[in-house]
Structures are given as structure tokens and as C-alpha cells.
Design an enzyme around this catalytic site. Structure first.
Site, PDB file in Angstrom:
ATOM      1  CG  ASP A 347      -1.845   1.138   1.321  1.00  0.00           C
ATOM      2  OD1 ASP A 347      -2.720   1.246   0.446  1.00  0.00           O
ATOM      3  OD2 ASP A 347      -1.715   1.945   2.261  1.00  0.00           O
ATOM      4  CD  GLU A 384      -2.164   2.248  -3.451  1.00  0.00           C
ATOM      5  OE1 GLU A 384      -3.338   2.544  -3.733  1.00  0.00           O
ATOM      6  OE2 GLU A 384      -1.742   2.205  -2.274  1.00  0.00           O
TER       7      GLU A 384
END
Length: 711
Positions: A347, A384
Site C-alpha cells: 500500500d 501501489e
């Protein structure tokens, strides 16, 4: 109140590594890092809540350690850190706060009193040290022994064969009628045969689980009585989230059982990991672990003790800190080895490459430590590639071993099908995004292609809403992105109009077909195949209810979308030329034609001038399967049929001329988005050079059969 132990208490020296709490030698060896502490106590908590403090007198390399005899697995514990409290230098040691072990493999309890957990009193910008004891108001660590149910043999699915399915452990099974009520929403619920059957029949090769590291609510959610449903608020990077266990205290065993069940079905397990921030939030947040142990070693700091927030969550882990590098790599290895995990999606991964909060460096210490680790280098590593700052948007900029969520793919495909753009950028996205990834030794499968994700509209909502509708989140609809590139097709939200409903379903099929037929690694979102809606909410992070849980009732629209999605996934799996692991290069194939050719609607090849026509809404993509670069598991090349993909996003039908006989005497319609299940509306073979009418907003895939007998 407990006091420090008398000098006669026996504490053996132990050793500094590995960190954490490890049963051994008739007791438990504790080891925790704090380079700023003057003293560290391990606090043993009994079932009645009373506390016995044992000072760890040994310090090696900044690690405080000791072996405490007589302690066994199941013991609850925490740390108290004595040391400087000087917020102007970022130092926030406070022995009145009991701290979770960053290496705890099991955590119990929760944050029940935010005020007691605060390490400061008064103004958080000019604080004084709080003297309120937090014991009884915060989570505790639990000593555990390694081992448990076998996690099975890792499938090791080649990346180019992967189809990823992003899902939430609880939301996937919470409403599943065939799963026993006591298992719904749990690791064992996902391991249930009914859940596994859905995944197998769908054809996905990996589940990507939203965070399962132990997490708790952020301070602003605690203050408003709301919950963190998604889990992007970590506290324990080694502990499975206890809320997903069917039986309290068995989360480690149940997680391993879940992994084994998925592996037995040849499905890999990828974890969404959050190494960019923690649940402690900004300077006004609680002291639960890292902040009290050694805040400067864990968090990015600016002058005067202020923190740097690249995440929008109040704090950012410091990627150049040896303490953080060790924590992250140790955690990843633990999940990959002890817990059987196959890969990780990072993330806001750009923060991992911004040491000191500065310029992004793909070769930063932390990113390099991950990719050069002998265990982690064999895992699927997915970034990401952005954070909440403009500089952090780094799509295409990660290093050789990183796959990336391709945000450019999402935006381009959404824009094309709503008629907002031409075909120039679409061609790159369909063919593997070579403009982004054909450098730094990367492959097309390192483009993780997606249309939807947990963060944003569901597929159904993407074609049903122009605007977000997040009122249920309690933030006056201010949260969530406004850049949705969505289209409601004539009515905002649910409607009974049959024409709008039919067009929405067709557009959803267009989006899904584009995703599964593009070169790269496709990622589906759990529930899109079941036509799931969130009522226009594009940020349901705090809604642990029917808004977020999958609906398994299976109305006719959902049944049709499921059948279409299954058809697509299995078509991709059976067609090596549609999932090649090498970029198209215009190389000559055995047929004498290039491996990839783009055609205009009139059947002629696209010219350079054609690509700059922003009004084009029709594109034909020819893939010559005679030179497919896909391989068997043994490494042999696999020839395939050739394919012609026709995409038309215009709002009126378009006349299309098929390529000439040199591309095949006949072409067989194979997939047609104008029908609910994708079966061709005109199933008969078409002759080369013939003309056909493409309906408005439609996709058609045709197969050119070839002799694929090995030469």
C-alpha cells in the site's frame, strides 16, 4: 500499582535476535529495539489484569533483551520504556504507557479508552507527559509458539498466468448462505468448500487479501464511534487480525488453515501490507507501540519534532531507518515462511522509496532490502506506485522486480468506454503498457491491470453513478475521490428503465472484457462478478455492514454477470497468445506478418496520423498466435490461434471491414459483449475481408484458427 522487581528476581541475558518473544530454555526470551531508552521493562499481565514488571538489563545493538524463566506460551505482555520525553526532538518515551511488541505474533484486547492511551497531556503541539496508566485500555501482546497447521505446497503460478482477485476476508463470506454462521466473516469461512468452489469456478489464481495484519481504529474513528473496516491502520505487523478468527486466540492456526485450503485449490495468497504508516496517527494520536519505543527510529520527522505525513494518515514510517528496514523484511519473511503467503501488495509503496520524505529512489535501502532478500525475491511483489503527494505518483518508475498497480490502465480504459478519449493511449494499455514497463528489465505481466479496486466505485456503481454518494461515512460526502471517470448512462443510481439497465450491463461487460483480454496481469474485485453495488459510495472504508459485504442472493442480473466473468477468465486461461510474457516488438512471425497489428475500421493498418485523431472510437487489434511467447511450465513455447479484438465505444453503430485473407481465411466470433453471457450474437464464421456492423458500445473477439501443431 506494580513496582520494579527486587534485585533477586532471576532474568537471564538471552540474546538480541530474533526480535520478539520466543519460548525457549524453560521460559521466554524477550527482545525489543529502542535506541533511545534508558531502561525497558517487560510487563507480564495475569488474567485478573495485575502486572509483574521485569527489567531487561541487557542491551546489544540497541536491542533490550532477556530470558524470563517460568513464562509460557499464552502469556499476555507489553513493554514500558523509561527514557527521554522531549517532543521538540521527537522523543516520546513514557513508562505510564504499556506498549505492544512490534514483533508480537498475537495481539489481544483493543483500544477502549483513547484518553488513557495518549502519551501527552494538554495541547498536542506543546504537550507535557501524561501520567495516566494505559494498562487495561489498550491492546496487549501474547506469547505464542511457532508452528501450527501445515500451509500446503505453494502453487507458484507464473505471473503471466495469474488472475488476481482482490477481496476482504470478512466481506467475502459474511452473507454466504452455504457457510455456517459461526464461520462467516472469518479465515475459516474463506477456507470453507463453498468459498473455495466459487473461486475455482471463477478461475482466479490468487486472492489478494485486504489487510490482515492486526489493526485498530484511527483516533478520529474512535472519537466518533466508527469502525475501520478495510484495515489500513496497522499495529501488529506479525499478528493476524484477531477479528477474523472464528475462535478467539486461534487466529494464527486458522489463518494457516485458510492458506492450506487455498493452496490445495492451486490458489495463491497475496497480502495487502501497509508499511507506510501505523494506527498511532499524528502527534495527537495514541501511544500504543512504536511512538513510545523509539519515535525517531520509526517515523519520518521534520524540525522541532513534527512528523512528515506522506500518507494522509498522520504519520509515515521512515524507510531509511535500520529499525524499520529490519521490521519490514522480518515481517515479510515471517508471513512468507511461517504463514505460507505467496506474495505482497504494498500500500502506498512510493513512501518506501522516499528516505527522509524526499525524492523517490527506486533503489532506496528498504526497496532494495526487499528485492535482494533470498526469501522475498521469490515472492510476488506488487507496488501501489503512489502516495498522497504529487511527487509520489510513480507509475512505471519502480525497479526491475516490482509489479505495479497500473493507474494509467484504469483511467484510460474507463475514459475510452465512456467516450471521453480516442484510441492512442488505449493501444498501449491493451498491449501491456510497454511505454511504462518496457525498460528496467521488466515484463508486461508486471502491469497489474485493473478497472476497479476496493478504493473507489464497484463495477456496477461505475456505470450507475456520475458522482460519489458517501453520506453514510459521516464526513458530509467530503471523503473519497471526485475523479471517478464514471457515467450513469442517463439516471443517477438505481433505475427501472430497461434500456439504461441493459446499457449499463453491456458497458460493464465491455470493461471486464477489455481487462481480461489485455496483455498484463488482470485484477478483479470481489463482488464485481456478482453485480455488487455500494449505493454509489466510493470510500466505504468504515462501513462494516451490507454496504461492504458481498450479496450472494444471485438475482438474474448477478447470475448473468457471473456467467460472463467465468467465460472471460477461462477464455484467457485457454488462450496463450492473449497473456504473453513478452512485449510485442513487431517481430516477424512464421506467417510472415508482425506479431501485433492495429487496424482501422476500414480494414487498413493504422497510420501515424490516425493515432492523433482524438475522435476515433473504433480500434482493431490483431495478435498473431503463431509466434506466441507463452511457455509451458517446462519452458517450451506454446503456439496459439490468432486473434482479432474489435473495440467500439461510439454511441452509434460502426461499419467494420475485417482484414484480408493473409490473416486467415475465416474468423470465428468467440466473445461478444452484446449478449448477457458473452456468446456470439452471430456464431457463424466470417470470411476474410467481409464487412460487419459493430453495435454501439460493443466489443467483439474473433479467432483465426491456425495449424498449431509443433513444427
Amino acid at each position: 500499582m506494580a513496582i520494579r522487581p527486587a534485585p533477586g528476581n532471576l532474568v537471564l541475558a538471552g540474546r538480541p535476535f530474533p526480535l520478539g518473544a520466543h519460548p525457549e530454555g524453560g521460559g521466554v526470551r524477550f527482545a525489543v529495539t529502542s535506541t533511545v531508552a534508558d531502561a525497558v521493562e517487560v510487563c507480564l499481565i495475569s488474567e485478573d489484569g495485575s502486572e509483574r514488571r521485569v527489567e531487561l538489563t541487557e542491551r546489544t545493538f540497541g536491542v533490550w533483551h532477556g530470558l524470563v524463566p517460568g513464562v509460557t506460551s499464552g502469556q499476555k505482555y507489553g513493554y514500558r520504556v523509561h527514557g527521554p520525553y522531549d517532543p521538540s526532538r521527537g522523543l516520546r518515551c513514557n513508562p505510564d504507557k504499556i506498549l505492544v511488541d512490534p514483533y508480537a505474533t498475537r495481539i489481544t484486547g483493543g483500544l477502549t479508552d483513547l484518553t488513557a492511551a495518549l502519551g501527552y497531556a494538554g495541547d498536542p503541539m506543546h504537550p507535557r507527559r501524561s501520567k495516566v496508566d494505559s494498562l487495561g485500555s489498550v491492546p496487549l501482546s501474547v506469547v505464542t509458539s511457532h508452528g501450527g497447521p501445515d500451509t500446503g505446497v505453494k502453487p507458484e503460478v507464473p505471473f503471466e498466468e495469474s488472475v488476481i482477485y482482490e477481496m476482504h476476508v470478512k466481506g467475502f463470506t459474511q452473507r454466504h448462505p452455504e457457510i455456517p454462521p459461526n464461520l462467516r466473516g472469518t479465515y475459516l469461512g474463506l477456507a470453507h468448500p463453498a468459498a473455495i468452489e466459487h473461486l475455482v469456478r471463477l478461475g482466479v489464481t490468487a486472492v489478494e487479501l485486504l489487510p490482515v495484519h492486526w489493526f485498530t481504529e484511527e483516533p478520529y474513528l474512535v472519537r466518533t464511534g466508527r469502525k475501520n473496516y478495510w484495515g489500513y491502520s496497522p499495529l501488529g505487523y506479525f499478528a493476524p487480525h484477531a477479528g477474523y478468527a472464528s475462535e478467539p486466540g486461534r487466529e494464527v492456526a486458522e489463518f494457516r488453515t485458510m492458506v492450506a485450503a487455498l493452496h490445495a485449490a492451486n490458489i495463491e495468497v497475496i497480502l495487502d501490507v501497509v508499511f507506510n504508516h501505523t494506527c498511532e496517527g499524528g502527534l495527537d494520536g495514541p501511544t500504543l507501540s512504536f511512538r513510545g519505543l523509539d519515535a525517531p527510529a520509526y517515523y519520518l520527522h521534520a524540525g522541532r519534532g513534527n512528523v512528515i505525513d506522506l500518507t494522509g494518515c498522520g504519520n509515515t514510517l521512515e524507510p531509511r531507518s535500520p529499525t524499520v528496514i529490519r521490521l519490514v523484511t522480518d515481517s515479510l519473511r515471517y508471513w512468507a515462511t511461517e504463514m505460507g503467503v505467496d506474495g505482497f501488495r504494498f500500500d502506498l509503496a512510493s513512501t518506501l522509496g522516499r528516505p527522509g520524505g524526499g525524492v523517490f529512489d527506486r533503489d532506496s535501502a528498504l526497496l532494495t532490502a526487499i528485492t535482494t532478500d533470498p526469501v522475498l525475491s521469490r515472492c510476488k511483489l506488487i507496488a501501489e506506485p503512489w502516495d498522497v503527494t504529487g511527487h509520489g505518483y510513480r507509475v512505471g518508475d519502480f525497479g526491475a522486480q516490482w509489479a505495479e498497480w497500473n493507474g494509467r490502465y484504469r483511467d484510460t480504459v474507463r475514459d475510452f468506454w465512456r467516450g471521453a478519449v480516442g484510441v492512442d493511449d488505449l493501444a498501449f494499455r491493451l498491449s501491456g503498457s510497454s511505454d511504462l514497463y518496457d525498460h528496467n528489465l521488466r515484463r508486461p505481466w508486471q502491469s497489474i491491470n485493473f478497472i476497479t479496486a476496493h478504493d473507489g466505485f464497484t463495477l456496477r456503481d461505475l456505470v450507475s453513478y456520475n458522482d460519489k454518494h458517501n453520506e453514510a461515512n459521516g464526513e458530509d460526502n467530503r471523503d473519497g475521490t471526485n475523479d471517478n471517470r464514471s457515467w450513469n448512462h442517463g439516471a443517477e443510481g438505481e433505475t427501472a428503465d430497461p434500456e439504461i439497465r441493459a446499457l449499463r450491463a453491456r458497458q460493464a461487460r465491455n470493461l471486464l472484457a477489455t481487462l481480461l483480454l489485455s496483455t498484463g496481469t488482470p485484477m478483479l474485485v470481489a463482488g464485481d462478478e456478482l453485480w455488487r453495488t455500494q449505493g454509489g459510495n466510493n470510500n466505504a472504508y468504515c462501513l462494516d455492514d451490507e454496504t461492504s459485504w458481498l450479496d450472494w442472493s444471485g438475482d438474474p442480473d448477478a447470475t448473468a454477470m457471473l456467467a460472463f466473468t467465468r467465460r472471460l477468465v477461462h477464455l484467457r486461461a485457454a488462450s496463450p497468445a492473449l497473456r504473453q510474457p513478452e512485449f510485442f516488438e513487431g517481430r516477424t512471425t512464421p506467417t510472415g506478418r508482425p506479431d501485433l497489428i492495429w487496424f482501422r475500421p476500414d480494414g487498413e493498418e493504422m497510420t501515424e496520423e490516425d493515432w492523433f485523431d482524438g475522435g476515433r472510437r473504433t480500434l482493431m487489434m490483431w495478435i498473431d498466435g503463431s509466434n506466441s511467447q507463452s511457455r509451458t511450465r517446462e519452458g517450451e513455447l506454446i503456439a496459439d490461434h490468432s486473434w482479432l479484438l474489435i473495440l467500439h465505444s461510439g454511441d452509434e453503430p460502426a461499419k467494420v471491414t475485417l482484414p484480408g485473407p493473409e490473416f486467415g481465411e475465416t474468423l470465428k466470433p468467440t466473445l461478444d459483449t452484446t449478449t448477457p453471457d458473452g456468446s456470439p450474437a452471430t456464431p457463424g464464421a466470417l470470411t476474410a475481408g467481409s464487412r460487419l456492423t459493430m453495435p454501439a458500445r460493443a466489443l467483439l473477439l474473433l479467432r483465426a484458427p491456425r495449424d498449431i501443431t509443433p513444427q
